[in-house]
Scaffold this active site. Structure first.
Site: not given
Ligand SMILES: [Zn+2]
Length: 879
Positions: A269-271, A304
């Protein structure tokens, strides 16, 4: 824990902008495993200047509300309305400061959405709608605001506390507690928010950007994994450099964090500046991870990281637009991997994946355009269609506009939309305007579901030397759309002589011929292209580099396929021709078997595979791809009514027959590649390993296979060779298999990721008995139904990659799987829905199997309190 969502459809056309700007969000976490207290302060400004008041509507789920105040006045229960997942404060003044306090319970959060516990730490997952499980907020991607996050907790239990942005302050408190404050200067949507708190070890490096700024790179893992982060770090540095060089995009903060967890619903997840990764995509050591794992890590780390611009700086207006960030970012990570490894091999693997995962989706009960028009549960739309097909549509812009034109479009896209939440139409407009082209009709790719078919016929006139190709496109009706429109289809073409030489191409009306690949465009249902000065009937090399995501129908003779396999300059076409030939042979034997005839091996296939095996010039990784027979699921897609056992038997027959005929050559190639050199991580070494192990997989079908395989296992110094040998012994039913599995188990029993491989090897073993093995393995101490990686490795692999096990004629596989879907739904609806989709293709099977599956689907549908996630999948399948 159920998520309590409504189960109603939401429509793209109903979008309305949020009436408020949220200028700032201040969050305070009092962290505890059992109970965490979250206090928030939000500054609301009404967008409409003409109104003095408006309702404030917030989203929340499973929150225990302690207090709520508006402009410092505590609200009583009759001053707001909570209905399901929304909280409404009627008639709030145009400048409002809202404060909330809620309690949440990380320890009992088994859905792994919102704030939850994983081993020694707490973490969050907010995309798509997990933030509402943390606090009340307008939880939608078009509400972007700046965040300040303060966390306090017990210092010994939670020494590390992270959030997005930069750490701006910290301090000690009494009673062994401490606090930390983070500020993110970039406004962001709530789905990119993250916190992590716990006892984690750190690996640190740094990156100097092209403009000379130093960025601290920090990977946090549980202490025992500290020696497995080197490859992830190297991949991150490569990704940062690549994005500067290829896209001129530079990182924008001083810190970049990656945290690895064993408990994660997705890949990663690219938070913003605090990526959270499934540990599968971070941790690697040669003895614990395969080459495919290493390549997967590089790809996902890149993906990401690339989101920082395509997703975070410019985000989606609403979740219907998910492919805006995902299709584009998958395209970018594919390009990254292509530049790091072999472009041709990457392209083939991408196409294989698209065909085996996305085509069935397009043809099933969940078919949807890459930008869906409606959904019940957005988590069900993180699909191969939105991601992989979405990326092929971005690739078509690139094919049509070229690298320079595509980059001009990207530049304009960022100039126009940096800091905004936008739509796929905005992206298309930037591409069109930057290049002065009309992409109106191209936009149909966003709104039309289904896989287009292109039917091609040709005619050569020896008298005039004219060669005409007629193309007709047709997209079959899908459950969601009856009538389909003609699409813009880039058609990359080559023409070969019978001796394999490329013919120069000159269309009627052109003044001179050009060599190499010709890019043509299909814009209507029927297109015709006539070439002149073609002396002999050519062999057409169609859709080079797979220039569009379509199914191609052209009636090749075996001789023509052989020409393409041996001579074509396009690696994709060479591979595809070999696949077509193998597919034809397997399906033919499947039909013979069904008629009670003896199966046989055609000499053209032997010759073609002999040619591939003897090729000492080509990249061994490409040869490996060409030697891998189409998988059983892909073959099943080619049949009207799937013959599960027939496909398995025919594929096995062809593989064994090829192995016997080509045994000497296989042995020779295997011996050359099995060079005894110590393990290396280079692309060249990986290419040799993959080809060697494909040769081995054929050799295991022969008499001597067992001794060669056992010898490889004995001498292996890396997981790739070890697993290949173990799989060989298991699949040949070797008497050694059991002891080998037991050895592996005792060596790796404490290692969660490696044990996943141990589960996979057993779940994938063909045959009706495997269901009992899988059931037994669920009792193994290393298995947990609460852990998504374990569920995917054992239950997911059995139901989705083991056709003869899952589709056992007595229905035992179906019943087992339905039980698991029901069991999982009570714990983790997202994962349960993924598992439920194993039934999606049920109408393709024979009457007996259909009846058995239908019974299970109805049994799941009847479960009381079924989640919206699972009921959407099951109801669509039953419809
Ligand atoms: Zn993605």
């Amino acid at each position: 824990m159920k998520d309590g969502r409504s189960g109603k459809s939401i429509f793209r056309k109903d979008y309305t902008a949020y009436p408020w700007d949220v200028n700032h969000l201040d969050l305070n976490f009092d962290i505890g495993r059992e109970t965490t207290i979250v206090r928030s302060e939000m500054a609301f400004h009404l967008k409409d200047q003409t109104r003095s008041t408006h309702d404030i509507v917030l989203n929340g789920s499973n929150l225990q509300l302690v207090s709520l105040s508006l402009n410092d006045c505590l609200l009583s229960e009759d001053e707001y309305v909570i209905d399901g997942e929304t909280l409404t404060i009627p008639g709030a003044p145009r400048k409002s400061v809202l404060k909330t306090e809620v309690k949440i319970h990380p320890q009992s959060n088994s859905a792994l959405e919102g704030l939850y516990v994983s081993g020694a730490f707490l973490l969050t997952q907010c995309e798509a709608q997990g933030f509402r499980k943390i606090t009340w907020f307008p939880d939608r991607p078009d509400v972007m605001t700046s965040y300040r996050v303060t966390m306090e907790a017990d210092q010994s239990e939670f020494p590390v506390m992270l959030s997005n942005g930069n750490q701006v302050a910290q301090g000690d408190l009494t009673g062994g507690r401490h606090w930390v404050r983070w500020e993110d200067p970039f406004p962001k949507p709530s789905y990119l928010f993250a916190v992590v708190a716990g006892d984690l070890a750190l690996v640190e490096d740094k990156f100097t950007t092209q403009s000379g700024r130093d960025v601290a790179l920090r990977i946090y893992v549980e202490a025992e994994n500290i020696d497995r982060c080197e490859h992830a770090m190297e991949s991150l540095v490569n990704a940062m450099r690549w994005d500067e060089q290829r896209f001129n995009l530079e990182y924008d903060l001083d810190i970049y964090h990656i945290v690895a967890t064993n408990d994660f619903n997705m890949g990663a997840m690219e938070n913003k500046s605090l990526n959270i990764f499934n540990s599968k995509y971070v941790l690697a050591r040669p003895d614990t991870a395969t080459d495919a794992d290493y390549q997967g890590i590089e790809g996902v780390i890149g993906h990401e990281y690339f989101h920082n611009w395509t997703g975070n700086r410019v985000t989606c207006r609403d979740w219907f637009e998910l492919t805006l960030k995902e299709g584009l970012t998958v395209f970018r990570d594919e390009e990254f991997s292509s530049d790091m490894q072999s472009r041709a091999v990457k392209r083939i693997r991408v196409v294989r994946d698209l065909r085996s995962r996305q085509f069935p989706e397009d043809d099933g009960p969940m078919a949807h355009p890459i930008r869906p028009d409606q959904y019940v549960e957005i988590n069900n739309f993180y699909t191969a269609t939105v991601y992989q097909k979405g990326a092929t549509i971005i690739r078509m812009y690139h094919t049509l506009l070229g690298e320079a034109g595509f980059q001009k479009g990207m530049k304009l896209y960022f100039e126009r939309h940096d800091g905004q939440a936008v739509t796929c139409d905005d992206f298309r407009a930037a591409m069109a305007d930057a290049n002065g082209v009309d992409l109106e009709r191209f936009g149909r790719w966003y709104s039309q579901s289904g896989t287009p078919q292109v039917h091609i016929t040709d005619h050569h006139d020896p008298a005039t030397g004219k060669y005409t190709l007629k193309l007709r496109q047709h997209t079959p009706a899908t459950h969601d759309q009856k009538n389909k429109q003609a699409l813009v289809i880039p058609f990359a073409l080559g023409l070969l002589t019978a001796n394999g030489e490329e013919l120069p191409m000159q269309l009627e009306g052109e003044t001179k011929a050009s060599g190499g690949t010709r890019l043509l465009l299909m814009e209507d249902t029927n297109e015709e292209f006539t070439f002149i000065n073609i002396p002999e009937p050519p062999v057409p090399s169609l859709f080079r580099d797979y220039s569009a995501p379509v199914k191609v129908f052209y009636d090749y003779t075996p001789e023509q396929l052989a020409v393409l396999i041996t001579f074509d300059s396009d690696a994709f076409v060479r591979w595809d021709a070999a696949q077509s030939m193998a597919q034809g042979a397997i399906l033919e034997q499947c039909r013979r078997r069904a008629k009670g005839l003896e199966m046989r091996l055609d000499s053209s296939l032997i010759k073609a595979f002999e040619g591939i095996l003897s090729d000492r010039m080509a990249d061994p990784a490409l040869l490996a791809e060409a030697m891998i027979l189409p998988d059983e699921d892909y073959l099943a897609e080619q049949m009207e009514v799937v013959d599960v056992d027939g496909i398995h038997a025919a594929r096995k027959f062809i593989k064994r027959a090829l192995a016997e005929k080509l045994q000497a050559l296989l042995n020779e190639r295997y011996a050359e590649l099995n060079d005894g050199l110590p393990y290396q991580k280079t692309p060249t070494a990986m290419a040799r390993r993959v080809f060697k192990n494909v040769c081995l997989s054929y050799l295991t079908e022969t008499q001597k296979g067992e001794s060669i395989t056992a010898a490889q296992l004995e001498s292996s110094d890396n997981m790739t060779d070890t697993l290949a040998a173990m799989k060989g012994l298991i699949l040949m039913d070797s008497p050694q298999a059991e002891a080998v599995l037991a050895d592996f188990e005792s060596r790796w029993s404490e290692d969660s990721l490696v044990m996943d491989k141990w589960f996979i090897m057993q779940a994938i073993n063909p045959g009706a008995d495997t269901v009992n093995k899988v059931r037994e393995l669920m009792q193994h101490p290393a298995f947990s139904i609460q852990n998504p990686n374990k569920v995917r490795s054992l239950i997911g692999v059995f139901s989705m990659l083991n056709p003869t096990g899952f589709h056992a004629s007595d229905g035992s596989g179906y019943e087992f799987h339905a039980d698991r879907v029901i069991e999982l739904d009570a714990l983790n609806p997202q994962i349960a829905a993924r598992m439920a989709s194993a039934f999606n293709r049920w109408k393709r099977y024979d009457e007996d199997r259909k009846a058995l599956i239908k019974t299970q689907l109805q049994r799941i549908a009847a479960v009381d309190g079924l989640s919206g996630d699972v009921s959407e999948i099951i109801n669509n399948a039953l419809r």
